[in-house]
Design an enzyme around this catalytic site. Structure first.
Site, PDB file in Angstrom:
ATOM      1  N   THR A   1     -16.551 -49.570 -13.479  1.00 48.31           N
ATOM      2  CA  THR A   1     -16.930 -48.573 -14.506  1.00 48.31           C
ATOM      3  C   THR A   1     -17.594 -49.263 -15.703  1.00 48.31           C
ATOM      4  OG1 THR A   1     -14.765 -48.569 -15.609  1.00 48.31           O
ATOM      5  CG2 THR A   1     -15.098 -46.961 -13.841  1.00 48.31           C
TER       6      THR A   1
ATOM      7  N   LEU B   1     -19.206 -45.195 -19.267  1.00 49.13           N
ATOM      8  CA  LEU B   1     -18.943 -43.834 -18.789  1.00 49.13           C
ATOM      9  C   LEU B   1     -18.009 -43.902 -17.576  1.00 49.13           C
ATOM     10  CD1 LEU B   1     -22.528 -42.369 -19.288  1.00 49.13           C
ATOM     11  CD2 LEU B   1     -20.558 -42.253 -20.834  1.00 49.13           C
ATOM     12  N   HIS B   2     -16.767 -44.350 -17.857  1.00 52.21           N
ATOM     13  CA  HIS B   2     -15.792 -44.570 -16.784  1.00 52.21           C
ATOM     14  C   HIS B   2     -15.631 -43.327 -15.898  1.00 52.21           C
ATOM     15  CE1 HIS B   2     -14.327 -48.065 -19.107  1.00 52.21           C
ATOM     16  NE2 HIS B   2     -14.298 -47.275 -20.161  1.00 52.21           N
ATOM     17  N   ASP B   3     -15.381 -42.197 -16.548  1.00 52.92           N
ATOM     18  CA  ASP B   3     -15.030 -40.994 -15.783  1.00 52.92           C
ATOM     19  C   ASP B   3     -16.243 -40.423 -15.049  1.00 52.92           C
ATOM     20  OD1 ASP B   3     -12.486 -41.347 -16.698  1.00 52.92           O
ATOM     21  OD2 ASP B   3     -12.582 -39.790 -18.232  1.00 52.92           O
TER      22      ASP B   3
END
Ligand code: BDR
Ligand code: CA
Length: 315
Positions: A192, A238-240
């Site tokens: 991520t 923008l991990h999610d």
């Protein structure tokens, strides 16, 4: 048939961006969005799930699930990064307070209804999923696929030197889900943190004449300001959103079978994910982890889907 997706989340600005994309993406039916405690407390997370959907007014409304607090009080949250309200201090007002079902009930019902057709994407701590699997262990093997944003293989931590935020918030639940007989893909910090965007990303958001554009332009700039102020970074991770891309296009990512567990104790390592990577491991593999991504493909797919959200969300 469109893939059925349930998003369990703790919004959170990157959660909200992932939800925005998912609600207007092709070939996916977002059947439910369930709240969990994490970036913000349970009541605020529930309120945010509702206000995100109301701001975007998608053609099909997903079922909404309300968070119940964790078994232990949260020792950490991420309000300094996502704002006091989790959505950049935008103060969105929810039109009618939704007294919906608890998240756990919605998740349980949907696994029973959809079985292997259902993908569950978790963008926050694994509290709800552990409770669902704990109450009826047969559900773990019924769900089609569980895609989890969290943990770290070799990248160290983000909330502590050793632990990633979602795992650190509720390591007991994370360990229970890791050990469950579900089909799982982990999307760890190692990948991520390769999904990073600079300030010019804001200019590429849809115009504020569209619902999605107005919403994203309200919340995303806050994230850039807070990560610069508190983390000294000029980019946001923008991990999610990356985890959503894995849930929608798993075939585009390279994964590896891993044997993982979560540290439950300790002053330094609570919530750290541990993988048996010895040449002759003792632990049995219990999930796949994303180990490599195609950066140009991710960047371009992300832009296409955000543009689509702008076009499809109307004025
Ligand atoms: C995770 O922590 C949260 O702050 C983000 O929303 C993401 O889910 C990254 O560690
Ligand atoms: Ca999150």
């Amino acid at each position: 048939m469109a893939r059925k997706l349930l998003i369990d989340c703790d919004p959170g600005i990157d959660d909200a961006l992932a939800i925005t994309i998912a609600l207007f993406a092709p070939d996916v039916d977002v059947v439910a969005i369930t709240a969990t405690e994490g970036n913000v407390a349970a009541a605020q997370a529930s309120c945010n799930v509702q206000s995100i959907v109301e701001q975007l007014d998608p053609p099909r409304y997903p079922r909404l699930g309300m968070a119940r607090g964790g078994d232990a009080p949260l020792t950490v949250d991420a309000r300094r990064i996502h704002g006091e309200d989790g959505l950049g201090n935008t103060g969105f007002v929810v039109s009618r307070l939704h007294h919906g079902h608890p998240s756990e009930k919605i998740i349980t019902d949907l696994i029973r209804e959809e079985k292997e057709n259902l993908t569950i994407l978790t963008l926050g701590p694994l509290t709800n999923i552990a409770r669902v699997f704990g109450a009826d262990p047969s559900l773990a093997s019924s769900v089609g696929r569980l895609v989890m944003m969290g943990g770290s293989i070799q990248a160290g931590g983000n909330v502590t030197p050793a632990a990633e935020f979602n795992m650190h918030c509720d390591p007991v639940s994370a360990a229970a889900v890791f050990r469950s007989p579900s089909t799982k893909i982990l999307v760890p910090l190692d990948v991520t943190q390769q999904c990073a965007e600079g300030l010019s990303f804001i200019d590429e958001l849809p115009p504020d004449t569209t619902r999605a554009g107005r919403f994203l332009r309200c919340i995303v700039p806050f994230l850039f300001r807070s990560v610069r102020q508190h983390l000294g970074l000029e980019v946001v991770y923008l991990h999610d959103v990356l985890a959503l891309l894995v849930a929608l296009y798993p075939e585009r990512f390279e994964t590896s079978e891993v044997a993982g567990d979560v540290e439950l104790e300790g002053n330094l390592c609570r919530g750290a994910t541990v993988f048996d990577r010895r040449p002759r491991p003792d632990w049995r593999t219990n999930m796949e982890a994303v180990v490599r991504l195609d950066g140009p493909w991710v960047r371009s797919k992300l832009r296409d889907l955000i543009d689509l959200a702008g076009q499809r969300s109307g004025h």
